[in-house]
Write an enzyme that holds these catalytic residues in place. Structure first.
Site, mmCIF file in Angstrom:
data_model
loop_
_atom_site.group_PDB
_atom_site.id
_atom_site.type_symbol
_atom_site.label_atom_id
_atom_site.label_comp_id
_atom_site.label_asym_id
_atom_site.label_seq_id
_atom_site.Cartn_x
_atom_site.Cartn_y
_atom_site.Cartn_z
ATOM 1 N N LEU A 107 0.819 -1.206 0.000
ATOM 2 C CA LEU A 107 0.000 0.000 0.000
ATOM 3 C C LEU A 107 0.859 1.265 0.000
ATOM 4 O O LEU A 107 1.936 1.321 0.583
ATOM 5 C CB LEU A 107 -0.922 0.013 1.229
ATOM 6 C CG LEU A 107 -1.889 -1.177 1.356
ATOM 7 C CD1 LEU A 107 -2.805 -0.977 2.553
ATOM 8 C CD2 LEU A 107 -2.696 -1.394 0.088
ATOM 9 N N GLU A 129 0.359 5.896 -0.888
ATOM 10 C CA GLU A 129 -0.547 7.033 -0.741
ATOM 11 C C GLU A 129 -1.730 6.958 -1.702
ATOM 12 O O GLU A 129 -2.831 7.420 -1.394
ATOM 13 C CB GLU A 129 0.230 8.342 -0.953
ATOM 14 C CG GLU A 129 -0.560 9.604 -0.650
ATOM 15 C CD GLU A 129 -1.041 9.708 0.791
ATOM 16 O OE1 GLU A 129 -2.098 10.342 1.025
ATOM 17 O OE2 GLU A 129 -0.369 9.158 1.694
ATOM 18 N N HIS A 162 -3.358 4.230 -2.595
ATOM 19 C CA HIS A 162 -4.363 3.380 -1.952
ATOM 20 C C HIS A 162 -5.064 4.130 -0.819
ATOM 21 O O HIS A 162 -6.285 4.022 -0.647
ATOM 22 C CB HIS A 162 -3.706 2.123 -1.369
ATOM 23 C CG HIS A 162 -3.131 1.201 -2.385
ATOM 24 N ND1 HIS A 162 -1.777 1.033 -2.553
ATOM 25 C CD2 HIS A 162 -3.726 0.386 -3.297
ATOM 26 C CE1 HIS A 162 -1.554 0.145 -3.504
ATOM 27 N NE2 HIS A 162 -2.710 -0.263 -3.979
ATOM 28 N N GLU A 222 -8.301 5.517 -11.147
ATOM 29 C CA GLU A 222 -8.339 5.700 -12.595
ATOM 30 C C GLU A 222 -6.993 5.402 -13.267
ATOM 31 O O GLU A 222 -6.923 5.391 -14.489
ATOM 32 C CB GLU A 222 -8.796 7.122 -12.936
ATOM 33 C CG GLU A 222 -10.267 7.357 -12.627
ATOM 34 C CD GLU A 222 -10.748 8.727 -13.071
ATOM 35 O OE1 GLU A 222 -9.897 9.590 -13.389
ATOM 36 O OE2 GLU A 222 -11.977 8.934 -13.097
ATOM 37 N N LYS A 223 -5.945 5.146 -12.476
ATOM 38 C CA LYS A 223 -4.675 4.761 -13.107
ATOM 39 C C LYS A 223 -4.877 3.502 -13.938
ATOM 40 O O LYS A 223 -4.338 3.368 -15.022
ATOM 41 C CB LYS A 223 -3.580 4.536 -12.064
ATOM 42 C CG LYS A 223 -2.225 4.165 -12.706
ATOM 43 C CD LYS A 223 -1.150 3.960 -11.675
ATOM 44 C CE LYS A 223 -1.272 2.616 -11.006
ATOM 45 N NZ LYS A 223 -0.929 1.481 -11.923
ATOM 46 N N LEU A 228 -3.463 9.446 -8.340
ATOM 47 C CA LEU A 228 -2.583 10.180 -7.428
ATOM 48 C C LEU A 228 -1.157 10.047 -7.947
ATOM 49 O O LEU A 228 -0.734 8.949 -8.322
ATOM 50 C CB LEU A 228 -2.688 9.627 -6.013
ATOM 51 C CG LEU A 228 -2.331 10.612 -4.897
ATOM 52 C CD1 LEU A 228 -3.368 11.729 -4.816
ATOM 53 C CD2 LEU A 228 -2.230 9.904 -3.566
ATOM 54 N N SER A 254 2.256 3.807 -7.813
ATOM 55 C CA SER A 254 2.037 2.383 -8.067
ATOM 56 C C SER A 254 2.922 1.579 -7.138
ATOM 57 O O SER A 254 4.028 2.008 -6.785
ATOM 58 C CB SER A 254 2.380 2.060 -9.523
ATOM 59 O OG SER A 254 2.424 0.666 -9.728
#
Length: 283
Positions: free
Chosen positions: A33, A35, A37, A150-151, A178, A187
């Site tokens: 995880l 930022e 997430h 949305e990545k 983000l 990622s």
């Protein structure tokens, strides 16, 4: 915080929460995880009374066994990160055998062509694996809302199609990408980049921003060739694909049409680490 490793106790706890009229939000993750997430979890808490985060590295969506083995895992750190900001969160961390009832196999889905372009073209069976695990999670958690970044825009559209096709009563909420200070999309794979290569990978987003500018005056074919040339000249990054597509159908376009929304999609290798990104285009 409550941590569930088995389905049945989680199902019973959620049934009780729902009987008390709580809105349940789900944030599916594969752990490692960051930022990005956490921003999904924050969005989930804004729209839900109870938030469940699943942490599960799903074997059925990896067509590359080595990529599965190298995928970063640190459950203890993930739990610490969540508990520090969200003390009331529920975490679901099943084994593959538990989640799949000892049959770790993908279902076959027809996503009406959404699965056969871009990521689907280069990662055979990937979206069958994604659809399988998300369907399982939806059946177990029975969320009212599920939150996705949305990545992975193609994945987001496929999950929307999944709920349409299966009739599962889940509202799919897309959340903005983000980015790191450099512009690189956050990622879990970024953790495998050296600090120097992480800076070089910011070229991906720089290129996408230039694509958005060019989209105002140039054709999709011109822009695609321009991007291919830029990466051909780059000493470190290797372009796998670049496409401009309709945001709804994900079909590659040749000409723009008024009233439609478009996005630019890209996949790039930084050494052996595969990175994806996308950007909405002004039309």
């Amino acid at each position: 915080m409550q941590i569930f490793r088995e389905k049945d106790p989680l199902i019973k706890a959620i049934q009780k929460a729902k009987s008390e009229k709580n809105i349940v939000g789900l944030v599916p993750t594969m752990g490692a995880l960051h930022e990005g997430h956490l921003s999904l979890v924050r969005n989930a808490f804004k729209e839900s009374d109870l938030v469940v985060v699943s942490i599960f590295v799903n074997p059925t969506q990896f067509n590359n066994k080595e990529d599965l083995e190298k995928y970063p895992r640190n459950l203890e750190k993930d739990i610490e990160l969540l508990e520090a900001e969200f003390p009331n969160i529920w975490v679901f961390t099943p084994t593959a055998e538990e989640l799949y009832d000892n049959e770790i196999l993908s279902e076959n889905f027809d996503f009406e062509g959404l699965e056969s372009v871009m990521e689907g073209k280069f990662r055979n069976g990937h979206f069958d694996g994604v659809g399988t695990v998300v369907k399982r999670l939806f059946q177990i958690v029975t969320p009212d809302k599920a939150f996705f970044g949305e990545k992975d825009f193609q994945q987001l559209q496929i999950i929307r199609k999944l709920t349409e096709k299966t009739g599962l009563p889940v509202e799919i909420v897309g959340c903005p990408i983000l980015r790191e200070d450099s512009g690189l999309a956050r990622s879990s794979r970024n953790e495998r980049l050296s600090s120097q290569n992480r800076k070089k990978a910011a070229f991906i987003y720089e290129t996408l921003k230039n694509v958005n500018i060019l989209f105002g005056t140039e054709s999709a074919n011109y822009i695609t060739k321009w991007v291919e040339n830029k990466f051909r000249e780059h000493p470190f990054l290797e372009l796998e694909y670049f496409e401009i597509a309709d945001s709804r159908t994900l079909k590659k376009i040749n000409e723009k049409e008024k009233g439609k929304n478009y996005r630019a999609f890209i996949a790039v290798y930084a050494d052996e680490i595969r990175l994806i990104d996308n950007i909405a285009l002004d039309n």
